[in-house]
Design a protein around this motif. Structure first.
Motif, mmCIF file in Angstrom:
data_model
loop_
_atom_site.group_PDB
_atom_site.id
_atom_site.type_symbol
_atom_site.label_atom_id
_atom_site.label_comp_id
_atom_site.label_asym_id
_atom_site.label_seq_id
_atom_site.Cartn_x
_atom_site.Cartn_y
_atom_site.Cartn_z
ATOM 1 N N MET A 1 5.773 36.641 70.551
ATOM 2 C CA MET A 1 6.130 37.671 69.588
ATOM 3 C C MET A 1 6.041 37.081 68.188
ATOM 4 S SD MET A 1 9.754 39.712 69.132
ATOM 5 C CE MET A 1 9.391 41.125 70.116
ATOM 6 N N LYS A 2 5.433 37.801 67.302
ATOM 7 C CA LYS A 2 5.336 37.372 65.908
ATOM 8 C C LYS A 2 6.562 37.849 65.147
ATOM 9 C CE LYS A 2 0.382 37.323 65.971
ATOM 10 N NZ LYS A 2 -0.863 37.728 65.364
ATOM 11 N N ILE A 3 6.900 37.124 64.096
ATOM 12 C CA ILE A 3 8.102 37.442 63.325
ATOM 13 C C ILE A 3 8.044 38.843 62.742
ATOM 14 C CG2 ILE A 3 7.327 36.422 61.153
ATOM 15 C CD1 ILE A 3 10.876 36.254 62.560
ATOM 16 N N ARG A 4 6.857 39.298 62.340
ATOM 17 C CA ARG A 4 6.760 40.645 61.768
ATOM 18 C C ARG A 4 7.051 41.718 62.813
ATOM 19 N NH1 ARG A 4 0.944 39.381 60.963
ATOM 20 N NH2 ARG A 4 -0.072 40.058 62.854
ATOM 21 N N ASP A 5 6.797 41.400 64.103
ATOM 22 C CA ASP A 5 7.138 42.327 65.184
ATOM 23 C C ASP A 5 8.643 42.312 65.455
ATOM 24 O OD1 ASP A 5 4.421 42.892 65.486
ATOM 25 O OD2 ASP A 5 4.175 41.297 66.977
ATOM 26 N N PHE A 6 9.268 41.169 65.223
ATOM 27 C CA PHE A 6 10.699 40.996 65.462
ATOM 28 C C PHE A 6 11.533 41.707 64.403
ATOM 29 C CE2 PHE A 6 14.462 37.998 65.288
ATOM 30 C CZ PHE A 6 15.058 38.475 66.441
ATOM 31 N N LEU A 7 11.107 41.614 63.147
ATOM 32 C CA LEU A 7 11.832 42.278 62.062
ATOM 33 C C LEU A 7 11.770 43.787 62.275
ATOM 34 C CD1 LEU A 7 10.649 40.170 59.010
ATOM 35 C CD2 LEU A 7 12.857 40.056 60.158
ATOM 36 N N GLY A 8 12.907 44.443 62.150
ATOM 37 C CA GLY A 8 12.979 45.886 62.364
ATOM 38 C C GLY A 8 13.304 46.276 63.793
ATOM 39 N N SER A 9 13.382 45.276 64.703
ATOM 40 C CA SER A 9 13.712 45.564 66.098
ATOM 41 C C SER A 9 15.121 46.143 66.211
ATOM 42 C CB SER A 9 13.658 44.290 66.946
ATOM 43 O OG SER A 9 12.368 43.779 66.996
#
Length: 89
Positions: A1-9
């Motif tokens: 998982m990339k950090i940009r996918d993690f942010l907003g989870s």
């Protein structure tokens, strides 16, 4: 998982109560490991609170971030009851 996918989870506590969304991630500069995440708690349209969660309090990271602890629900805003009468003329 990339950090940009993690942010907003979406973050759920151990009872599946929606706590908030991941807003920020703090890393250990030497190891690269996540130390804590900051959640944004939506109170209303113009008001937000933040909550910091230690990495040890995270059970799983996937489609949702699931915590291994319960987060107390915010107290409901005081509500006012109103009665509306309508004339049937």
């Amino acid at each position: 998982m990339k950090i940009r996918d993690f942010l907003g989870s979406t973050v759920l506590d151990k009872k599946a109560y929606e706590v908030g969304k991941v807003d920020n991630v703090d890393f250990n500069a030497e190891t690269g490991q996540i130390e804590k995440i900051t959640l944004t708690l939506q109170k209303n349209l113009f008001s937000k609170d933040e909550l910091e969660i230690e990495f040890d309090d995270i059970a799983t990271i996937g489609a949702y971030v699931i915590l291994n602890k319960e987060i107390p629900k915010p107290q409901d805003e005081e509500t006012v009851e109103a009665t509306i009468e309508v004339d049937d003329e």
